[in-house]
Design an enzyme around this catalytic site. Structure first.
Site, PDB file in Angstrom:
ATOM      1  N   GLY A 235      42.319 130.479 -23.105  1.00  0.00           N
ATOM      2  CA  GLY A 235      41.944 129.565 -24.177  1.00  0.00           C
ATOM      3  C   GLY A 235      42.559 129.809 -25.543  1.00  0.00           C
ATOM      4  O   GLY A 235      41.904 129.585 -26.561  1.00  0.00           O
TER       5      GLY A 235
ATOM      6  N   ASN B 299      44.962 127.969 -26.878  1.00  0.00           N
ATOM      7  CA  ASN B 299      45.049 126.639 -27.501  1.00  0.00           C
ATOM      8  C   ASN B 299      43.666 126.138 -27.920  1.00  0.00           C
ATOM      9  O   ASN B 299      43.521 125.509 -28.974  1.00  0.00           O
ATOM     10  CB  ASN B 299      45.722 125.664 -26.546  1.00  0.00           C
ATOM     11  CG  ASN B 299      47.229 125.867 -26.504  1.00  0.00           C
ATOM     12  OD1 ASN B 299      47.909 125.718 -27.512  1.00  0.00           O
ATOM     13  ND2 ASN B 299      47.743 126.249 -25.344  1.00  0.00           N
TER      14      ASN B 299
ATOM     15  N   ARG C 285      36.350 116.344  -4.986  1.00  0.00           N
ATOM     16  CA  ARG C 285      36.831 116.097  -6.353  1.00  0.00           C
ATOM     17  C   ARG C 285      35.936 115.112  -7.090  1.00  0.00           C
ATOM     18  O   ARG C 285      35.634 115.277  -8.275  1.00  0.00           O
ATOM     19  CB  ARG C 285      38.273 115.583  -6.295  1.00  0.00           C
ATOM     20  CG  ARG C 285      38.929 115.484  -7.652  1.00  0.00           C
ATOM     21  CD  ARG C 285      40.372 115.013  -7.547  1.00  0.00           C
ATOM     22  NE  ARG C 285      41.217 115.940  -6.825  1.00  0.00           N
ATOM     23  CZ  ARG C 285      41.840 116.983  -7.393  1.00  0.00           C
ATOM     24  NH1 ARG C 285      41.711 117.206  -8.677  1.00  0.00           N
ATOM     25  NH2 ARG C 285      42.591 117.780  -6.669  1.00  0.00           N
TER      26      ARG C 285
ATOM     27  N   ARG D 261      43.086 121.724 -13.307  1.00  0.00           N
ATOM     28  CA  ARG D 261      42.689 120.745 -12.285  1.00  0.00           C
ATOM     29  C   ARG D 261      43.367 119.432 -12.601  1.00  0.00           C
ATOM     30  O   ARG D 261      43.455 119.030 -13.763  1.00  0.00           O
ATOM     31  CB  ARG D 261      41.167 120.491 -12.293  1.00  0.00           C
ATOM     32  CG  ARG D 261      40.313 121.693 -12.059  1.00  0.00           C
ATOM     33  CD  ARG D 261      40.535 122.325 -10.713  1.00  0.00           C
ATOM     34  NE  ARG D 261      40.108 121.495  -9.592  1.00  0.00           N
ATOM     35  CZ  ARG D 261      40.369 121.814  -8.321  1.00  0.00           C
ATOM     36  NH1 ARG D 261      41.076 122.886  -8.027  1.00  0.00           N
ATOM     37  NH2 ARG D 261      39.933 121.041  -7.348  1.00  0.00           N
TER      38      ARG D 261
ATOM     39  N   LEU E  71      43.216 115.578 -12.811  1.00  0.00           N
ATOM     40  CA  LEU E  71      42.137 114.592 -12.948  1.00  0.00           C
ATOM     41  C   LEU E  71      42.514 113.329 -12.181  1.00  0.00           C
ATOM     42  O   LEU E  71      43.632 112.821 -12.303  1.00  0.00           O
ATOM     43  CB  LEU E  71      41.904 114.293 -14.432  1.00  0.00           C
ATOM     44  CG  LEU E  71      41.374 115.502 -15.236  1.00  0.00           C
ATOM     45  CD1 LEU E  71      41.492 115.255 -16.736  1.00  0.00           C
ATOM     46  CD2 LEU E  71      39.934 115.840 -14.850  1.00  0.00           C
TER      47      LEU E  71
ATOM     48  N   ASN F 185      46.659 116.358 -23.225  1.00  0.00           N
ATOM     49  CA  ASN F 185      46.996 117.598 -22.514  1.00  0.00           C
ATOM     50  C   ASN F 185      48.165 118.262 -23.220  1.00  0.00           C
ATOM     51  O   ASN F 185      48.993 117.585 -23.832  1.00  0.00           O
ATOM     52  CB  ASN F 185      47.390 117.284 -21.061  1.00  0.00           C
ATOM     53  CG  ASN F 185      47.722 118.535 -20.270  1.00  0.00           C
ATOM     54  OD1 ASN F 185      46.984 119.540 -20.328  1.00  0.00           O
ATOM     55  ND2 ASN F 185      48.821 118.514 -19.540  1.00  0.00           N
TER      56      ASN F 185
ATOM     57  N   HIS G 227      51.455 120.662 -22.419  1.00  0.00           N
ATOM     58  CA  HIS G 227      52.280 121.094 -21.282  1.00  0.00           C
ATOM     59  C   HIS G 227      53.454 121.916 -21.805  1.00  0.00           C
ATOM     60  O   HIS G 227      54.114 121.509 -22.766  1.00  0.00           O
ATOM     61  CB  HIS G 227      52.783 119.865 -20.516  1.00  0.00           C
ATOM     62  CG  HIS G 227      53.557 120.227 -19.301  1.00  0.00           C
ATOM     63  ND1 HIS G 227      52.950 120.682 -18.147  1.00  0.00           N
ATOM     64  CD2 HIS G 227      54.894 120.240 -19.061  1.00  0.00           C
ATOM     65  CE1 HIS G 227      53.884 120.952 -17.241  1.00  0.00           C
ATOM     66  NE2 HIS G 227      55.062 120.687 -17.773  1.00  0.00           N
TER      67      HIS G 227
ATOM     68  N   ASP H  64      51.395 114.954 -15.657  1.00  0.00           N
ATOM     69  CA  ASP H  64      52.240 115.259 -16.823  1.00  0.00           C
ATOM     70  C   ASP H  64      53.157 114.099 -17.206  1.00  0.00           C
ATOM     71  O   ASP H  64      54.315 114.308 -17.575  1.00  0.00           O
ATOM     72  CB  ASP H  64      53.077 116.527 -16.559  1.00  0.00           C
ATOM     73  CG  ASP H  64      52.204 117.750 -16.307  1.00  0.00           C
ATOM     74  OD1 ASP H  64      51.109 117.834 -16.889  1.00  0.00           O
ATOM     75  OD2 ASP H  64      52.622 118.618 -15.520  1.00  0.00           O
TER      76      ASP H  64
END
Ligand code: GRF
Length: 194
Positions: free
Chosen positions: A17, A19, A70, A96, A98, A112, A114, A150
């Site tokens: 964690g 970020n 899921r 995970r 989504l 997100n 990346h 992504d």
């Protein structure tokens, strides 16, 4: 504080964690347009959970392994986020994928980070792949999450030079400090618009 209400934001993590911490610290600025309401990890003992609590942010685990599929995991996630009146979700080392079911419920509201210059190197092992390709530049991207991995619209990117003696580890470490600066800028940009 300005006239605008701060956007209630949740951070999804799976690990250390860093970020997450940079987002929490940025949001302590009274003028920052988002507040961090909640941290959720899919890994019960993720180190980031305790770090969030130390910063005074409520943090909970929703372990995906406790759910048979899921959809039931994502329903639990969706419920926790809705109960907290969350408006923006920041994935920060959340490991995970989504599903379209979840993403469609939060369309335009999930970010997100990346560790590559998207659209290059979607998925894992981005640092080694940039080295193997002989790239001169590497970088990180904050983007919207859509149904594909992504691939959502890019919000902000930052780049670094690849040095001749770089390894995947040295690149990852140098890039992480850039990620930690980029993510709060990207969240600011989006929170200001909602
Ligand atoms: C970061 O490199 C992020 O880009 C990737 O996973 C790592 C998470 O690091 N998706 P942290 O948990 O935020 O320190």
């Amino acid at each position: 504080m300005g006239a605008h209400k701060k956007a209630k934001t949740a951070i999804l993590i799976s690990g250390r964690g860093s970020n997450m911490i940079s987002l929490i610290e940025a949001a302590t600025d009274p003028d920052y347009p988002a507040e961090i309401s909640l941290v959720i990890s899919n890994i019960a003992d993720a180190a980031g959970l305790e770090k969030a609590r130390t910063k005074g942010v409520s943090a909970m685990a929703i372990p995906h392994r406790d759910y048979s599929n899921r959809r039931s995991f994502e329903k639990a996630l969706h419920k926790a986020l809705s109960l907290a009146n969350v408006e923006i979700i920041c994935c920060a080392g959340f490991m995970r994928i989504l599903s379209p079911w979840f993403v469609s419920r939060w369309a335009g509201r999930i970010l997100n980070i990346h560790p590559s210059l998207l659209p290059k190197y979607k998925g894992l092992n981005t640092h080694q792949r940039a080295l193997d390709a002989g790239d001169d530049l590497h970088g990180c991207t904050v983007h919207f999450v859509d149904e594909k991995l992504d691939s959502g619209d890019i919000i902000l990117q930052d780049e670094i030079s690849i040095l001749t003696d770089d390894t995947a580890e040295s690149l990852a470490a140098r890039l992480l400090s850039r990620e930690n600066t980029l993510y709060p800028k990207a969240l600011r940009k989006i929170a200001e618009t909602i």
